[in-house]
Design a protein around this motif. Sequence first.
Motif, PDB file in Angstrom:
ATOM      1  N   LEU A   1       9.327 -21.794  21.362  1.00 31.15           N
ATOM      2  CA  LEU A   1       9.587 -22.984  20.560  1.00 31.15           C
ATOM      3  C   LEU A   1       8.236 -23.647  20.326  1.00 31.15           C
ATOM      4  O   LEU A   1       7.370 -23.633  21.201  1.00 31.15           O
ATOM      5  N   SER A   2       8.043 -24.201  19.145  1.00 31.40           N
ATOM      6  CA  SER A   2       6.750 -24.791  18.794  1.00 31.40           C
ATOM      7  C   SER A   2       6.314 -25.796  19.870  1.00 31.40           C
ATOM      8  O   SER A   2       7.106 -26.624  20.309  1.00 31.40           O
ATOM      9  N   GLY A   3       5.057 -25.681  20.326  1.00 31.04           N
ATOM     10  CA  GLY A   3       4.524 -26.590  21.339  1.00 31.04           C
ATOM     11  C   GLY A   3       4.600 -26.047  22.752  1.00 31.04           C
ATOM     12  O   GLY A   3       3.863 -26.478  23.631  1.00 31.04           O
ATOM     13  N   LYS A   4       5.490 -25.097  23.004  1.00 31.20           N
ATOM     14  CA  LYS A   4       5.657 -24.536  24.356  1.00 31.20           C
ATOM     15  C   LYS A   4       4.686 -23.376  24.593  1.00 31.20           C
ATOM     16  O   LYS A   4       4.216 -22.758  23.634  1.00 31.20           O
ATOM     17  N   PRO A   5       4.432 -23.028  25.859  1.00 29.41           N
ATOM     18  CA  PRO A   5       3.582 -21.859  26.121  1.00 29.41           C
ATOM     19  C   PRO A   5       4.224 -20.595  25.537  1.00 29.41           C
ATOM     20  O   PRO A   5       5.444 -20.451  25.528  1.00 29.41           O
ATOM     21  N   SER A   6       3.385 -19.666  25.043  1.00 30.03           N
ATOM     22  CA  SER A   6       3.892 -18.417  24.462  1.00 30.03           C
ATOM     23  C   SER A   6       4.555 -17.564  25.536  1.00 30.03           C
ATOM     24  O   SER A   6       4.046 -17.468  26.650  1.00 30.03           O
ATOM     25  N   PRO A   7       5.681 -16.926  25.217  1.00 35.40           N
ATOM     26  CA  PRO A   7       6.344 -16.075  26.211  1.00 35.40           C
ATOM     27  C   PRO A   7       5.679 -14.713  26.340  1.00 35.40           C
ATOM     28  O   PRO A   7       5.243 -14.129  25.357  1.00 35.40           O
ATOM     29  N   THR A   8       5.614 -14.209  27.578  1.00 34.54           N
ATOM     30  CA  THR A   8       4.989 -12.912  27.826  1.00 34.54           C
ATOM     31  C   THR A   8       5.994 -11.896  28.354  1.00 34.54           C
ATOM     32  O   THR A   8       5.619 -10.828  28.814  1.00 34.54           O
ATOM     33  N   ASN A   9       7.283 -12.250  28.311  1.00 34.29           N
ATOM     34  CA  ASN A   9       8.325 -11.293  28.687  1.00 34.29           C
ATOM     35  C   ASN A   9       9.619 -11.645  27.941  1.00 34.29           C
ATOM     36  O   ASN A   9       9.726 -12.716  27.325  1.00 34.29           O
ATOM     37  N   ALA A  10      10.605 -10.730  28.009  1.00 36.75           N
ATOM     38  CA  ALA A  10      11.833 -10.906  27.218  1.00 36.75           C
ATOM     39  C   ALA A  10      12.677 -12.073  27.732  1.00 36.75           C
ATOM     40  O   ALA A  10      13.308 -12.792  26.946  1.00 36.75           O
ATOM     41  N   GLN A  11      12.670 -12.295  29.041  1.00 34.54           N
ATOM     42  CA  GLN A  11      13.492 -13.365  29.606  1.00 34.54           C
ATOM     43  C   GLN A  11      13.008 -14.734  29.102  1.00 34.54           C
ATOM     44  O   GLN A  11      13.812 -15.576  28.689  1.00 34.54           O
TER      45      GLN A  11
END
Length: 354
Positions: free
Chosen positions: A143-153
């Motif tokens: 979601l805009s503003g949040k840290p980028s995800p590095t896994n599917a969960q």
Amino acid sequence: MNTQVLPVNEESIALAAKLLQQGELVALPTETVYGIAADARNGEAVKKIFEAKGRPQDNPLIVHICGMEMLHGIVSEVPERAKKLAAAFWPGPLTMVMPRGPEVSEVTCAGLDTVGVRMPSHPVVQAVIKASGVAFAAPSANLSGKPSPTNAQDTFVDMDGRLPLILDGGESAVGVESTVLDVTSGAPCILRPGGITKDMLESVLGHVDVAGSVLRPLQKGEKALSPGMRYKHYSPDGQVTLVEGAEADVVAAMAKLATHADAQGHRACVMCFTEHMDALKDCHPHDIGSRDNASEVAHRLFDTLRRLDEEHMDVIFSEVVPPEGVGLAVMNRLGRAAAFHTIQARDVLKDEEA
Ligand code: TXA
Ligand code: MG
């Protein structure tokens, strides 16, 4: 909308390809972070990315390709230096900003006359592009503003109900987003540091500039070379403070700060190097990797920031790395996560000495 999370196999790749061809969104792993893909030529499809992320419409997206021949129509010209860099670093975590071609939707480029393009090395992205024939626009899957995800969960936590399919390809290796380099005019300029470092680029091109806003907030009236730099970014819910100084001072200062915040009723914690986990064991330490290995810190950074949110930490103190090599990418993200809030360890310890 029901969001499916599927392991990577022939069927799920075929489903992803079909969804992309139909103008739908697919979240998928890349070697940097997870991304949300949509056909870069299809403006209606790309609009769905902005909606799913809650992303400002004036922040352009990166187009992903799997072969040099796919540049045709995506860019209007491939500058000589882009060819050299592609030979050296593609496929890999390098995005080059080039003159925009006629086939890219205006929505993808947020109306700019340039386009950022990258050729990812992750086998799942390559398979999906090959199966679909679609060059796709893909921002990070947060979601805009949040840290980028590095896994599917982590992708699922942000995107559940917002898109039909997430491909689960395990953890992203690099952990921070690609290096964004402007090669359109003048000296090549790093707009966003990443896994391909300044030194690596300079080994091919000679001198490369770094945008001033990489390690500080944009000044009032300053034009954002990369529109993404304007926005609050990578932030956990809690307040992050960076603690600078000599190693022993930083450890002592972080212990003091976290203990004090705890006593005031905060949920306080520290982000520290592996080497300091023991010394800070009473301060809810989160291991960000070895002080001697900036790549490991990059790999763990976003994951750590996301865990802090899950644990509802509201006061966070973090160590810093030297802003060199991959450390420049780490400090670019960490600086923004902390809204550039930095204190000197010596100042924290002064009162004790008095
Ligand atoms: O590693 C990555 O690059 C990931 C994965 C999914 O490939 N993607 C990614 O995209 O990080 P995103 O949208 O989160 O970040 C794209 C950045 C933004 O800061 C944006 O402003 C900049 O690249 N950008 C894109 N096109 C640009 C252009 N034409 N000129 C200047 N900056 C541009
Ligand atoms: Mg992003």
